[in-house]
Scaffold this active site. Structure first.
Site, short mmCIF file in Angstrom:
data_model
loop_
_atom_site.label_atom_id
_atom_site.label_comp_id
_atom_site.label_asym_id
_atom_site.label_seq_id
_atom_site.Cartn_x
_atom_site.Cartn_y
_atom_site.Cartn_z
N SER A 146 0.83 -1.19 0.00
CA SER A 146 0.00 0.00 0.00
C SER A 146 0.87 1.25 0.00
CB SER A 146 -0.89 0.01 1.25
OG SER A 146 -1.57 1.25 1.37
N TYR A 159 -1.37 -0.32 10.43
CA TYR A 159 -1.58 -0.72 9.04
C TYR A 159 -0.30 -0.51 8.23
CZ TYR A 159 -3.41 -0.82 4.27
OH TYR A 159 -3.61 -1.11 2.94
#
Length: 163
Positions: A146, A159
């Site tokens: 990501s 995350y």
């Protein structure tokens, strides 16, 4: 349709988290390039719907419902997939989740769930396909990360660490 320069005819591709979103789009692209795509996820009903959509487009697709956060389930699921569809030539580690919350409010259980889904699952699936890929001296493993891995935000620290 995919370019003939990207030909996956005769290849089997397993896409974790392939029942929706980015995983489903990746699976469609691989199938359009000629691969038989196997969509993975925990929810069989969601996978059946996603596989149906690909098949309606004339693409080759199957499903493998197992939990990628469970090492034993991954080993069994990948073995069953290879037995049913042939050796896995391409593994796309796409399964993931996001949980936004300031790090000081993250519980141990929330941290572990995020790490199991975003990090451990890629390790389990890769470890399960590598022996056959090494024996064939062929295969590809693609890990989806990501852009948030490189961006600092106070509610995405766990995350970002997992990606």
């Amino acid at each position: 349709m995919a370019s003939k320069l990207f030909d996956l005819a005769g290849q089997v591709a397993l896409v974790t988290g392939g029942g929706s979103g980015l995983g489903h789009a990746i699976a469609r692209g691989l199938a359009e390039a000629g691969a038989t795509v196997i969509l993975n996820g925990r929810r069989r009903d969601k996978l059946e719907e996603a596989v149906g959509a690909l098949r309606q487009s004339g693409l080759r697709a199957g499903l493998a419902a197992f939990d990628v956060t469970d090492s034993a389930a991954v080993n069994a699921g990948i073995a069953a997939t290879a037995a049913a569809h042939g050796a896995i030539d391409v593994l796309v580690n796409n399964a993931g989740m996001q949980h936004r919350q300031p790090i000081e409010e993250f519980s141990d259980a929330e941290w572990q769930k995020l790490m199991d889904t975003n990090l451990n699952s890629a390790f389990y699936a890769s470890r399960a396909v590598i022996p056959a890929m090494k024996a064939r001296r062929a295969g590809k493993i693609i890990n989806i990360c990501s852009v948030l891995s490189f961006i600092s935000r106070p509610t995405i620290v766990p995350y970002a660490a997992s990606k």
